[in-house]
Design a protein around this motif. Structure first.
Motif, PDB file in Angstrom:
ATOM      1  N   VAL A 104      -5.366   4.876   3.203  1.00  0.00           N
ATOM      2  CA  VAL A 104      -4.867   4.388   1.467  1.00  0.00           C
ATOM      3  C   VAL A 104      -4.850   4.983   0.681  1.00  0.00           C
ATOM      4  N   LYS A 121       1.066  -0.995   0.019  1.00  0.00           N
ATOM      5  CA  LYS A 121       0.246   0.519  -0.549  1.00  0.00           C
ATOM      6  C   LYS A 121       0.944   1.205  -0.003  1.00  0.00           C
ATOM      7  N   GLU A 132      -3.332   0.626  -3.515  1.00  0.00           N
ATOM      8  CA  GLU A 132      -2.600  -0.883  -3.240  1.00  0.00           C
ATOM      9  C   GLU A 132      -2.993  -2.044  -4.006  1.00  0.00           C
ATOM     10  N   LEU A 163       0.428   4.771   2.023  1.00  0.00           N
ATOM     11  CA  LEU A 163      -0.573   5.991   2.986  1.00  0.00           C
ATOM     12  C   LEU A 163      -0.404   6.756   2.937  1.00  0.00           C
ATOM     13  N   ILE A 220       1.950   2.810  -6.674  1.00  0.00           N
ATOM     14  CA  ILE A 220       2.365   2.386  -5.826  1.00  0.00           C
ATOM     15  C   ILE A 220       4.069   3.631  -4.616  1.00  0.00           C
TER      16      ILE A 220
END
Length: 816
Positions: free
Chosen positions: A673, A665, A676, A667, A698
């Motif tokens: 979040v 993830k 992911e 974040l 990501i």
């Protein structure tokens, strides 16, 4: 059978002190021991480990010292009686009953003297006088001429523990004394003069080779009876001969493995010297033998040339640390302390200890413990950071010392390599020695490329020898080249930040390190400054590196804020040390296809000091210890830059493949979040580093100062921040703390209310004897971690104070 009488009682110490000091005519002395310990035991000097007392003890190494004892003997016709000194430190004159027996010049040798014709019935007086190492050093320098040395003192001109004269982590405490046991041995007919034992795998079988040399007192007809694992062999020693060689083949023995790969079965080997006519036992030799194979692959390849240790036909990545003498006064190191230290190394997932060349060949207990624990040993010969004369008398001393110690240590399965020197070839090449050492003047190269390899080939041909660390394998290539041999990385720490570790992909890194102070309790026990500050007299004196404190602060730049208090200085520098080494290890392990070893400088300390050690001199774990435990985990998950993006790298040093879902993830630091992914099954085979490129959503941040990537594979987790802490929006730390008693201490349950980065429970701030199981834990908001705390002290939740006992990177910013 040989009769052995230990001469450990009734010793006294005396000195005709110069410089106006007064000492008693004689004081009781301990043997084994050294002058400093005897003076300390008799309250004649202040403890040199406390405050700045080292300085007030400088005079000790400048004096001559005399040990004296009386022992009873019974000379007998037909018996040989010998005095055996296992270790004399260093330049000694031995007098028995008023007659000079010998002079010795080497701390690292065993000496044996036939005193059959010199002993008297009843009391005998033994006197050992030690010459001042400084006085002898001045005399011998006049003989050899100057040779460059990185440290003060004549350690390169005599065969004495070099770091006695001070190092960038050690004090100048120049010892003298009978530092190993001394005894009287009585024997008749014959005894073993030298017993060389090697063990290896020969196909599926174990092969023990015994080469024995005997000394006879008479024309005794002798034989050798050897046995191991139910296999026996009898070797008759031919008339007029004194040497014999034979082999014992053990069918399909259990194999000895490093601790992370298997068990450490050891087989008792018994070798007896017997009278061939009467069968009487004359002498015996026993060892615990392990069967394993070892070779060092240095073959050319597409990256340069390899430096890979292959144990039992398995090419390994070695997770190591450098070992220095564990005390400035080696007689103080007990067998129990060896066991404790090596168990701590094993618990930190270290599988190799490099015994560094500026110290000593350790006592048998060290190697025996490594054998039992599955801890591999790299053994330097004792040449470090200096140039060494190759002329007499030093040359003969070196040869005798090497023969003594190779023969003594070669049976140990843990020992996998002999190394010629530490940094001397590098020093000649790059430290400005060339203009000082005139053409034709020796500086040690003949030892490393000729004397030592020949002796190893003669005595211990089944174990690799390598000329130096660092060394590229040839004098035609710079000694510290990335693509060849073993490398030391010291521009990082000395000159640049730890992010520069990623500029190097060595074939094998045998030294790299970062400094930090010892644990808080260790400082408080040994320094009594009021107040304690990084530059108060005692704290500053226990920093031996040139500009060390400046480098500690410079190393924080770009990573962590400048500390405002002593508490913050202490934690920030310890945290930075842990992060630097974790960063380096993870980088090197992620390139496992090229790099085959990371050996951290250093594992232990010899006194309380700001240093590169993971375990301080009191045996307390610094945060670095926990960082090494995590980064050396046989199954490592890390996030590394690759090809302009980010890649998760799974590294597997286990014997079974690692197959699991990998997920991740991106974040915000508050736990929201942002992106992911999940990949159903990533397969990382044994002894492999497997890369998994992270998806662009990501690996690409929206707000770099407020985001983190978390990737997980089973119970392994890796974090990546897009920028350094000093630019992150780290929140003030908030957590719920619960405390529950256990049989040996407490469980401390911490639930994060904010992100907590590199959370540490500083156990020694609660109790100097306390030990915590984990450190450097990062928690996302709402996550919980349980610390297991071993302590006998009664505690309450109120004792677990955030910012003193419970620390994280967050609170370094919250207070700034």
């Amino acid at each position: 059978m040989i009769e052995k009488t230990e001469l450990s009682r009734g010793w006294t110490l005396s000195c005709n002190v110069t410089g106006g000091r007064e000492l008693p005519a004689e004081i009781p002395a301990q043997v084994p021991g050294c002058v400093h310990l005897d003076l300390l035991a008799n309250s004649l000097i202040p403890d040199p480990y406390l405050d700045v007392n080292e300085i007030t003890n400088d005079w000790i190494g400048k004096e001559d010292w005399t040990y004296r004892c009386s022992f009873d003997a019974s000379p007998e016709a037909g018996k040989v009686q010998e005095l055996v000194f296992e270790g004399l430190d260093t330049v000694a004159t031995i007098v028995l009953n008023g007659e000079e027996l010998s002079r010795t010049f080497n701390m690292h040798r065993t000496y044996r003297f036939d005193v059959s014709a010199r002993l008297k019935q009843g009391p005998n007086e033994l006197v050992v006088t030690f010459r001042s190492p400084y006085a002898y050093g001045a005399e011998i320098e006049a003989h050899y001429g100057y040779r460059p040395n990185n440290y003060p003192g004549p350690g390169n001109l005599m065969r004495k523990m070099a770091c006695n004269f001070g190092w960038d982590w050690g004090p100048t405490l120049v010892t003298s004394g009978i530092w190993k046991p001394v005894r009287l041995e009585s024997w008749e007919r014959a005894r073993f003069a030298e017993t060389r034992v090697s063990a290896k795998l020969a196909g599926a079988d174990g092969l023990v080779t015994v080469r024995a040399r005997i000394e006879r007192h008479s024309g005794t007809d002798a034989k050798i009876v050897a046995s191991i694992a139910g296999i026996s062999h009898v070797a008759k020693i031919a008339e007029g001969a004194d040497e014999v060689e034979f082999r014992l083949r053990v069918p399909a023995p259990q194999i000895w493995w490093p601790h992370h790969l298997g068990a450490q079965p050891l087989y008792p080997l018994q070798i007896e010297l017997r009278d061939n006519v009467s069968g009487d036992l004359l002498d015996n030799y026993t060892r615990q033998i392990g069967f394993r194979s070892v070779r060092l692959d240095t073959a050319p390849d597409e990256h340069g040339s390899a430096f890979t240790f292959i144990i039992n036909d398995v090419p390994l990545f070695l997770c190591g640390a450098n070992w220095i003498p564990d005390d400035c006064f080696p007689p103080r190191v007990t067998g129990e302390r060896y066991v404790s230290r090596i168990e701590e190394a094993k618990a930190a997932n270290i599988n190799l200890l490099r015994v560094w060349g500026g110290g000593i060949f350790e006592r048998d207990e060290f190697y025996e413990t490594c054998d039992r624990q599955g801890m591999l040993v790299w053994q330097d010969f004792l040449f470090a950071c200096a140039s060494y004369p190759e002329e007499e008398p030093l040359r003969s001393e070196v040869e005798a010392e090497v023969r003594d110690n190779v023969v003594r240590l070669m049976p140990h399965p843990s020992l996998i390599v002999w190394n010629g020197n530490n940094e001397n070839i590098w020093g000649f090449d790059e430290w400005g020695w060339r203009p000082i050492i005139k053409e034709g003047v020796s500086w040690g190269l003949g030892y490393y490329l000729d004397v030592l390899p020949k002796l190893c080939a003669e005595l211990d041909p089944d174990r690799p020898y390598y000329p130096g660390s660092p060394y590229s394998g040839t004098m035609e290539i710079e000694p510290n080249a990335d693509g060849h041999g073993c490398k030391h990385i010291w521009d990082v720490w000395n000159d640049v930040g730890y992010e520069i570790y990623r500029n190097y992909i060595p074939r094998f890194c045998s030294e790299f390190g970062w400094q930090a102070p010892p644990n808080w309790a260790t400082i408080e026990e040994t320094v009594h400054d009021t107040p304690l500050t990084p530059v108060s007299n005692g704290v500053f004196h226990h920093q031996k590196a040139t500009q060390g404190n400046d480098k500690l602060l410079r190393g924080l730049v770009g990573h962590l804020p400048v500390p405002r208090t002593m508490d913050d200085w202490h934690f920030a520098t310890q945290l930075n040390q842990a992060r630097a080494i974790r960063f380096a290890i993870e980088h090197m392990r992620s390139h496992r296809d090229i790099c085959k070893g990371a050996v951290v400088w250093q594992f232990n300390d010899c006194w309380p000091v700001t240093s590169w050690a993971a375990l301080d001199s009191a045996g307390r774990r610094k945060p670095l210890w926990y960082a090494m435990q995590q980064a050396f985990d046989p199954r490592l998950l890390t996030i590394q830059p690759r090809n302009g993006g980010l890649t998760a790298v799974a590294v597997n040093e286990r014997t079974l493949f690692w197959r699991a879902k990998i997920s991740g993830k991106r974040l915000r630091l508050d736990g929201t979040v942002l992106a992911e992914f999940e990949f159903w099954r990533l397969l990382c085979d044994r002894f492999e580093a497997k890369e998994f490129p992270l998806p662009a959503d990501i690996a690409t941040p929206d707000s770099a100062n407020d985001e983190v990537i978390v990737v997980q594979m089973l119970d392994r987790r890796a974090f990546h921040y897009f920028i350094e802490d000093i630019h992150l929006k780290l929140p003030a730390p908030r957590a719920l703390i619960e405390l529950s008693a256990t049989t040996d201490g407490y469980v401390v349950k911490v639930t994060a209310e904010t992100l907590l980065k590199d959370l540490c429970l500083m156990a020694d701030r609660l109790d100097p004897a306390a030990v915590v199981d984990s450190m450097l834990v990062t928690l996302l908001p709402g996550e919980t971690h349980v610390f297991a705390l071993r302590t006998a002290k009664a505690l309450s939740v109120g004792d677990i104070s955030i910012g003193t006992v419970l620390r994280s990177a967050n609170d370094l910013f919250a207070q700034n």
